[in-house]
Motif scaffolding. Structure first.
Motif, mmCIF file in Angstrom:
data_model
loop_
_atom_site.group_PDB
_atom_site.id
_atom_site.type_symbol
_atom_site.label_atom_id
_atom_site.label_comp_id
_atom_site.label_asym_id
_atom_site.label_seq_id
_atom_site.Cartn_x
_atom_site.Cartn_y
_atom_site.Cartn_z
ATOM 1 N N GLU A 285 0.492 -1.649 0.175
ATOM 2 C CA GLU A 285 -0.011 -0.294 0.246
ATOM 3 C C GLU A 285 1.275 1.164 -0.216
ATOM 4 O O GLU A 285 0.301 1.811 -0.593
ATOM 5 C CB GLU A 285 -1.125 0.226 0.946
ATOM 6 N N LYS A 286 1.940 1.287 0.948
ATOM 7 C CA LYS A 286 2.458 2.460 0.208
ATOM 8 C C LYS A 286 4.061 2.555 -0.641
ATOM 9 O O LYS A 286 3.890 3.451 -0.994
ATOM 10 C CB LYS A 286 3.914 2.251 1.990
ATOM 11 N N GLU A 287 3.978 1.640 -1.145
ATOM 12 C CA GLU A 287 4.412 1.789 -3.177
ATOM 13 C C GLU A 287 3.690 2.457 -3.408
ATOM 14 O O GLU A 287 4.057 2.726 -4.177
ATOM 15 C CB GLU A 287 4.746 0.998 -2.784
ATOM 16 N N LEU A 288 2.284 1.760 -3.548
ATOM 17 C CA LEU A 288 1.319 2.156 -4.088
ATOM 18 C C LEU A 288 0.857 3.925 -4.238
ATOM 19 O O LEU A 288 0.789 4.589 -5.291
ATOM 20 C CB LEU A 288 -0.549 1.290 -4.057
ATOM 21 N N LYS A 289 0.590 4.479 -2.909
ATOM 22 C CA LYS A 289 0.768 4.865 -3.228
ATOM 23 C C LYS A 289 1.734 6.269 -3.574
ATOM 24 O O LYS A 289 1.745 7.800 -3.648
ATOM 25 C CB LYS A 289 0.316 5.773 -1.599
ATOM 26 N N ALA A 290 3.231 5.687 -4.047
ATOM 27 C CA ALA A 290 4.423 6.849 -4.341
ATOM 28 C C ALA A 290 4.390 7.254 -5.905
ATOM 29 O O ALA A 290 4.638 7.692 -6.611
ATOM 30 C CB ALA A 290 5.476 5.751 -3.734
ATOM 31 N N PHE A 291 3.333 6.509 -6.341
ATOM 32 C CA PHE A 291 2.658 6.283 -7.986
ATOM 33 C C PHE A 291 2.268 7.457 -8.278
ATOM 34 O O PHE A 291 1.194 8.647 -7.181
ATOM 35 C CB PHE A 291 2.024 4.969 -8.582
ATOM 36 N N PRO A 292 1.447 7.926 -9.226
ATOM 37 C CA PRO A 292 1.310 8.799 -9.678
ATOM 38 C C PRO A 292 -0.714 8.732 -9.470
ATOM 39 O O PRO A 292 -0.923 7.492 -9.762
ATOM 40 C CB PRO A 292 1.162 9.664 -10.602
ATOM 41 N N LYS A 293 -1.121 9.758 -9.070
ATOM 42 C CA LYS A 293 -2.697 9.225 -8.598
ATOM 43 C C LYS A 293 -2.614 8.493 -7.108
ATOM 44 O O LYS A 293 -3.650 7.473 -7.468
ATOM 45 C CB LYS A 293 -3.684 9.421 -9.302
ATOM 46 N N GLY A 294 -1.123 8.088 -6.332
ATOM 47 C CA GLY A 294 -1.359 6.848 -5.755
ATOM 48 C C GLY A 294 -3.038 6.703 -4.950
ATOM 49 O O GLY A 294 -3.224 5.690 -4.341
ATOM 50 N N ALA A 295 -3.045 7.380 -3.872
ATOM 51 C CA ALA A 295 -3.910 7.786 -2.565
ATOM 52 C C ALA A 295 -5.164 6.836 -3.770
ATOM 53 O O ALA A 295 -6.191 6.252 -3.276
ATOM 54 C CB ALA A 295 -4.316 9.484 -2.057
ATOM 55 N N MET A 296 -5.447 7.660 -4.423
ATOM 56 C CA MET A 296 -7.029 7.230 -5.465
ATOM 57 C C MET A 296 -6.428 5.376 -5.896
ATOM 58 O O MET A 296 -7.174 4.209 -6.425
ATOM 59 C CB MET A 296 -6.848 8.022 -6.864
ATOM 60 N N LEU A 297 -5.423 5.242 -6.033
ATOM 61 C CA LEU A 297 -5.208 3.716 -6.845
ATOM 62 C C LEU A 297 -5.647 2.578 -5.266
ATOM 63 O O LEU A 297 -5.808 2.000 -5.315
ATOM 64 C CB LEU A 297 -3.764 3.349 -7.707
ATOM 65 N N VAL A 298 -4.984 3.204 -4.322
ATOM 66 C CA VAL A 298 -5.345 3.281 -3.023
ATOM 67 C C VAL A 298 -6.319 2.256 -2.893
ATOM 68 O O VAL A 298 -7.237 1.416 -2.502
ATOM 69 C CB VAL A 298 -4.734 3.179 -1.649
ATOM 70 N N HIS A 299 -7.482 3.129 -3.216
ATOM 71 C CA HIS A 299 -9.156 3.197 -2.403
ATOM 72 C C HIS A 299 -9.146 2.537 -3.761
ATOM 73 O O HIS A 299 -10.187 2.009 -3.030
ATOM 74 C CB HIS A 299 -9.876 4.932 -2.614
ATOM 75 N N PHE A 300 -8.684 1.875 -4.567
ATOM 76 C CA PHE A 300 -9.624 2.317 -6.224
ATOM 77 C C PHE A 300 -9.442 0.647 -5.286
ATOM 78 O O PHE A 300 -10.728 -0.619 -5.719
ATOM 79 C CB PHE A 300 -9.570 1.597 -7.009
ATOM 80 N N ALA A 301 -8.814 -0.138 -4.500
ATOM 81 C CA ALA A 301 -7.606 -1.454 -4.697
ATOM 82 C C ALA A 301 -8.272 -2.242 -3.735
ATOM 83 O O ALA A 301 -9.116 -3.286 -3.617
ATOM 84 C CB ALA A 301 -5.915 -0.897 -4.254
ATOM 85 N N LYS A 302 -8.572 -1.105 -2.124
ATOM 86 C CA LYS A 302 -9.176 -1.296 -1.159
ATOM 87 C C LYS A 302 -10.712 -1.490 -1.810
ATOM 88 O O LYS A 302 -11.782 -2.684 -0.620
ATOM 89 C CB LYS A 302 -9.208 -0.083 -0.366
ATOM 90 N N LYS A 303 -11.127 -0.975 -2.532
ATOM 91 C CA LYS A 303 -12.494 -1.276 -3.163
ATOM 92 C C LYS A 303 -12.905 -2.791 -3.271
ATOM 93 O O LYS A 303 -14.148 -3.317 -3.266
ATOM 94 C CB LYS A 303 -13.541 -0.197 -4.279
ATOM 95 N N LEU A 304 -12.462 -2.766 -4.102
ATOM 96 C CA LEU A 304 -11.787 -4.109 -4.714
ATOM 97 C C LEU A 304 -11.345 -5.259 -3.933
ATOM 98 O O LEU A 304 -11.538 -6.323 -4.662
ATOM 99 C CB LEU A 304 -11.377 -4.393 -5.949
ATOM 100 N N ARG A 305 -11.325 -5.043 -2.683
ATOM 101 C CA ARG A 305 -10.401 -5.514 -1.922
ATOM 102 C C ARG A 305 -9.506 -7.183 -2.143
ATOM 103 O O ARG A 305 -9.292 -7.475 -2.239
ATOM 104 C CB ARG A 305 -11.802 -6.815 -1.259
ATOM 105 N N LEU A 306 -8.222 -5.626 -3.192
ATOM 106 C CA LEU A 306 -7.030 -6.054 -3.670
ATOM 107 C C LEU A 306 -6.358 -5.808 -2.500
ATOM 108 O O LEU A 306 -5.026 -6.428 -2.118
ATOM 109 C CB LEU A 306 -6.900 -5.578 -4.788
ATOM 110 N N LEU A 307 -6.563 -4.718 -1.408
ATOM 111 C CA LEU A 307 -5.666 -4.573 -0.366
ATOM 112 C C LEU A 307 -6.744 -4.649 0.665
ATOM 113 O O LEU A 307 -7.747 -4.675 0.337
ATOM 114 C CB LEU A 307 -5.326 -2.695 -0.484
ATOM 115 N N LYS A 308 -5.947 -4.593 2.106
ATOM 116 C CA LYS A 308 -6.560 -4.887 2.998
ATOM 117 C C LYS A 308 -6.786 -3.411 3.251
ATOM 118 O O LYS A 308 -6.357 -2.767 4.089
ATOM 119 C CB LYS A 308 -6.287 -5.406 3.755
#
Length: 453
Positions: A430-453
């Motif tokens: 999750e921390k690494e994903l946030k470092a990407f452009p629009k990382g916060a949005m990607l993390v939010h999207f991944a959690k919605k799909l239950r790909l991240l806890k």
């Protein structure tokens, strides 16, 4: 700026005046090379301004100027090429081609000049802030011109030599290919030039798109690496290297797999000339692995330069050039690979650079490359992505035979599969994903799909 005015000026004048000598094997290219010559000078000035902002931690100005440069380049290249061809429409096809290539070269120069004007404007707009920063700066010292030039010659010149040798490899490959193919294999000049054109302006051009990401990452990495290394914060330096390589591989590996498995539809999407499609797509598939190798070698070049080992990439480039040239000669002489021998030469060059750079980085930084999360997990995820995208493309194409639409659908689905796989396998946290452009949005999207806890 003085250094660039002198060196860039000499290089531009030499290129313009020596164009007939440099293009002795391809006299029809003389006009285009002369049109390009001033671009060398303007590129140097542009590089100084971009480097100034990057050294102060701002990539925004550089990024905007690059986007603007490419837009102007594309528009002027097409427009100038078309207008110049129309001027000689009543003359031979060769004359039309000469004028068309000159128009395209004009677009490159126009893009650079536009970016230079933009960066100059940004410098002027920020002048008040820059002066204020200088006024209150109490941390540095005032260097003399002599000290600055000494620093430039000892630090910048190896950068230039390294880039020169890299570009020189293309010229050496081309000259070697033409000499052996035309003089010893009795391939006529027109066929040889058409085939090389397919390799250089189609297959290599497509491969260079993802490699450009590594170049951007390298430019952004050097200032931070240099800072932590000079402060003797070696653990931070190693962490930065690891992070940069991992982020680059997360993009380079799926790009390589995608180009390999979907080479034909991708080539048809960008260059829809049917007569060259099979050859161009075959070359693209052969070159796919160089995406990973060039991305890695480009980044490790930057690492070595960032830690002060500026001469090391020059030596490695020279060694790689010798090895790849020997390999190309042997392959052309003793096999019938022909154009594919050029692809093999590119693979050899990038592989040798990778190996030598990795050895040096390990030696000077005591850095040991993590393998599983950096290479294996992205490769497994990319393989699943590639199989799915391949199946979707050819499955849909049987129902809807519109290649471009089907390819975009397949790439979109493939990207989602890769995103899911890299998270499910633990390739990205999750921390690494946030470092990407629009990382916060990607993390939010991944959690919605239950790909991240």
């Amino acid at each position: 700026l003085i250094y660039v005015l002198v060196v860039g000026g000499i290089a531009s004048i030499f290129t313009f005046t020596a164009a007939p000598l440099l293009m002795s094997k391809s006299v029809n290219s003389i006009v285009a090379l002369r049109v390009l010559a001033p671009t060398i000078f303007f590129s140097g000035l542009l590089g100084v301004l971009r480097g100034y902002f990057q050294a102060h931690g701002s990539m925004l100005h550089t990024s905007l100027s690059q986007i603007l440069e490419q837009i102007v380049n594309a528009v002027v290249s097409i427009l100038a090429g078309y207008l110049l061809i129309q001027m000689v429409a009543d003359q031979s096809e060769t004359t039309q081609a000469i004028y068309g290539s000159a128009g395209s070269a004009l677009g490159t120069g126009a893009g650079v000049v536009t970016a230079l004007l933009f960066m100059s404007g940004m410098f002027v707009l920020n002048r008040r802030t820059i002066r204020r920063r200088m006024k209150y700066d109490r941390t540095g010292q005032h260097d003399s011109y002599g000290e600055i030039f000494k620093l430039i010659i000892t630090i910048v010149t190896p950068f230039i030599l390294s880039t020169f040798i890299y570009n020189c490899s293309t010229v050496v490959n081309m000259d070697t290919y033409y000499r052996i193919i035309m003089e010893y294999k009795d391939v006529d000049s027109v066929t040889a030039h058409i085939d090389y054109g397919i390799f250089a302006t189609q297959a290599v051009a497509v491969v260079n798109i993802p490699i450009a990401i590594a170049s951007a990452m390298s430019s952004a990495t050097i200032p931070g690496l240099a800072t932590t290394f000079v402060r003797r914060e070696y653990k931070k330096t190693r962490d930065q290297v690891s992070k940069a390589i991992r982020m680059t591989m997360l993009i380079a590996i799926p790009a390589s797999v995608g180009l390999l498995l979907l080479s034909k539809p991708i080539m048809h999407f960008i260059f829809p000339q049917k007569e060259a499609l099979d050859k161009a797509s075959g070359l693209l598939a052969a070159l796919a692995v160089t995406v990973i190798l060039y991305c890695l070698s480009t980044l490790t070049n930057a690492v070595l330069q960032g830690i002060g080992r500026v001469n090391t990439p020059v030596i490695h480039s020279a060694v790689a050039l010798v090895v790849q040239t020997a390999g190309l000669v042997l392959l052309l002489w003793f096999t019938e690979l022909n154009l594919y021998a050029l692809a093999c030469a590119n693979i050899i060059y990038s592989f040798v650079m990778c190996v030598l750079n990795q050895i040096s980085v390990r030696k000077h930084l005591k850095y040991r490359q993590e393998v599983v999360r950096t290479f294996i997990l992205p490769f497994v995820s990319s393989l699943v992505m590639g199989v799915v995208a391949y199946g979707v493309y050819y499955g849909l194409y049987m129902v809807l035979p519109v290649s471009r639409i089907v390819l975009l659908i397949a790439i979109g689905i493939g990207a989602m599969v890769y995103f899911a796989m890299i998270l499910l396998t633990g390739g990205v946290t999750e921390k690494e994903l946030k470092a990407f452009p629009k990382g916060a949005m990607l993390v939010h999207f991944a959690k919605k799909l239950r790909l991240l806890k």
